[in-house]
Design a protein around this motif. Sequence first.
Motif, PDB file in Angstrom:
ATOM      1  N   THR A   1       0.832  -1.207   0.000  1.00 23.59           N
ATOM      2  CA  THR A   1       0.000   0.000   0.000  1.00 23.59           C
ATOM      3  C   THR A   1       0.868   1.259   0.000  1.00 23.59           C
ATOM      4  O   THR A   1       0.524   2.267  -0.613  1.00 23.59           O
ATOM      5  CB  THR A   1      -0.916  -0.007   1.243  1.00 23.59           C
ATOM      6  N   PHE A   2       2.003   1.207   0.685  1.00 24.41           N
ATOM      7  CA  PHE A   2       2.912   2.351   0.739  1.00 24.41           C
ATOM      8  C   PHE A   2       4.223   2.006   0.016  1.00 24.41           C
ATOM      9  O   PHE A   2       5.262   2.608   0.274  1.00 24.41           O
ATOM     10  CB  PHE A   2       3.183   2.749   2.197  1.00 24.41           C
ATOM     11  N   GLY A   3       4.167   1.052  -0.878  1.00 25.85           N
ATOM     12  CA  GLY A   3       5.364   0.581  -1.583  1.00 25.85           C
ATOM     13  C   GLY A   3       6.101  -0.447  -0.734  1.00 25.85           C
ATOM     14  O   GLY A   3       5.640  -0.861   0.328  1.00 25.85           O
ATOM     15  N   GLU A   4       7.249  -0.860  -1.232  1.00 23.28           N
ATOM     16  CA  GLU A   4       8.041  -1.882  -0.542  1.00 23.28           C
ATOM     17  C   GLU A   4       8.535  -1.359   0.819  1.00 23.28           C
ATOM     18  O   GLU A   4       8.922  -0.195   0.929  1.00 23.28           O
ATOM     19  CB  GLU A   4       9.239  -2.245  -1.420  1.00 23.28           C
ATOM     20  N   VAL A   5       8.500  -2.226   1.823  1.00 22.84           N
ATOM     21  CA  VAL A   5       9.024  -1.833   3.139  1.00 22.84           C
ATOM     22  C   VAL A   5      10.556  -1.854   3.087  1.00 22.84           C
ATOM     23  O   VAL A   5      11.156  -2.835   2.656  1.00 22.84           O
ATOM     24  CB  VAL A   5       8.536  -2.811   4.239  1.00 22.84           C
ATOM     25  N   HIS A   6      11.172  -0.747   3.544  1.00 27.59           N
ATOM     26  CA  HIS A   6      12.639  -0.665   3.538  1.00 27.59           C
ATOM     27  C   HIS A   6      13.246  -0.788   4.924  1.00 27.59           C
ATOM     28  O   HIS A   6      14.332  -1.311   5.093  1.00 27.59           O
ATOM     29  CB  HIS A   6      13.094   0.673   2.919  1.00 27.59           C
ATOM     30  N   PHE A   7      12.527  -0.233   5.938  1.00 20.94           N
ATOM     31  CA  PHE A   7      13.092  -0.234   7.299  1.00 20.94           C
ATOM     32  C   PHE A   7      11.959  -0.380   8.303  1.00 20.94           C
ATOM     33  O   PHE A   7      10.929   0.287   8.209  1.00 20.94           O
ATOM     34  CB  PHE A   7      13.857   1.079   7.562  1.00 20.94           C
ATOM     35  N   VAL A   8      12.168  -1.282   9.271  1.00 19.60           N
ATOM     36  CA  VAL A   8      11.170  -1.510  10.325  1.00 19.60           C
ATOM     37  C   VAL A   8      11.824  -1.205  11.662  1.00 19.60           C
ATOM     38  O   VAL A   8      12.968  -1.609  11.908  1.00 19.60           O
ATOM     39  CB  VAL A   8      10.706  -2.999  10.325  1.00 19.60           C
TER      40      VAL A   8
END
Length: 378
Positions: free
Chosen positions: A184-191
């Motif tokens: 929904t917000f693009g690929e997750v890069h950092f959690v």
Amino acid sequence: MKNLTRRDFSLTLGKGLIATSLLGSSNLACATEVGNQKKKLGVALVGLGSYSTYQLAPALLDTEHCYLAGIVTGTPEKESIWKDKYAIPHSNIYNYANFDSIINNADIDIIYVVLPNSMHADFCIRAAKAGKHVICEKPMAVSVAECDAIIDACKKANVKLSVGYRMQSDPYTNEVKKFVRERTFGEVHFVSSDAGYISQGNPDQWRLNRELSGGGALMNMGVYSIQTSIYGAGGNPISVTAQEFSTRPEYFKETDETITAQFEFVNGAVAQMFTSHNANGNRLKCHCANGWFELDPAHSYGPISGRTSNGNVISFSHQSQQALQMDDFAKHILLGNPNIAPGEMGKRDMIIVEAIYKSIAEGGKKQNLDLGEMGIVS
Ligand code: NAD
């Protein structure tokens, strides 16, 4: 099982069909076939400490598909209090010594083990040997070997097993999983994932005793950070690097106080987790290619709260996570719905816990993980 007394049960099951489903059938048509009796699964709580008393027993009054049928306690004074409060027949009250005779009790379908961590394996294995489905509280055990022994015992006995990961049934968690899955917000890069609280009081409490707890903050709250890191990133990590800190060594004599760890994921994404028995933390934030979303608080009993970079608030009406969790497991048993917190998920998290402790023992050395899809339930 017993007749419904509190809320309507949407399923009505014939006796023979119930027996089939309890033996592991995942036949939906079977379970929904109409009989005249309305049924719920009977749950026995093992260990009547604070989580059973203030969360699980009250939640069982709100479940649709199960009810509090029995108790197992080592404290005789608790027997009459619970018997009166929850109308539990005397024949459904056990202690740790006569626990195994629960095999003969047809009222009990599920045994829920809510004891100190190092006692989980013993009681889960005995529950499986008694032919009962098992819910094991988190952390599943104090070693991967113990997780394997629980999983094997349940397989051998042909009973279902789940871990008390209530957040897996929580709507906020599932909304986050959906954002990740659907990008929904693009690929997750950092959690970024925090889970901790400030431990007070008796330094002899079991959570600070290594033999009973198996470890400190990491065992207790760290499993939440591990879980949020995984569903925040959308998959299992391929490596972990960890560090340990302490500002109250005189209080945390045997167990870890504060741990940070970094996970790498196959697409290059990173998760930073923090867990502590000496600092508060209750948050998940996912930074993505086109924005972010966060839960804060992320894993308390609720209400959870969430927001996103497009200004939206994530909001659901509050429901007991424990009631949702126990109903999800009952639906797995009765209807063959997916087991959303299987033993393999608890074992995967214990593999990660052991890798974190190993990294710390080796001065922060990176540990490679070969988890594949272990414990991932879509
Ligand atoms: P607690 O200390 O309140 O209760 C522990 C129970 O175990 C007590 O009834 C105690 O009498 C019994 N017990 C038996 N042998 C014992 C021994 N040798 N030493 C100490 N107690 C002994 O603990 P709790 O908070 O109810 O936690 C129990 C389990 O539930 C733990 O595994 C914990 O991680 C888990 N838990 C999970 C959640 C969750 O949100 N899923 C929340 C709280 C606790």
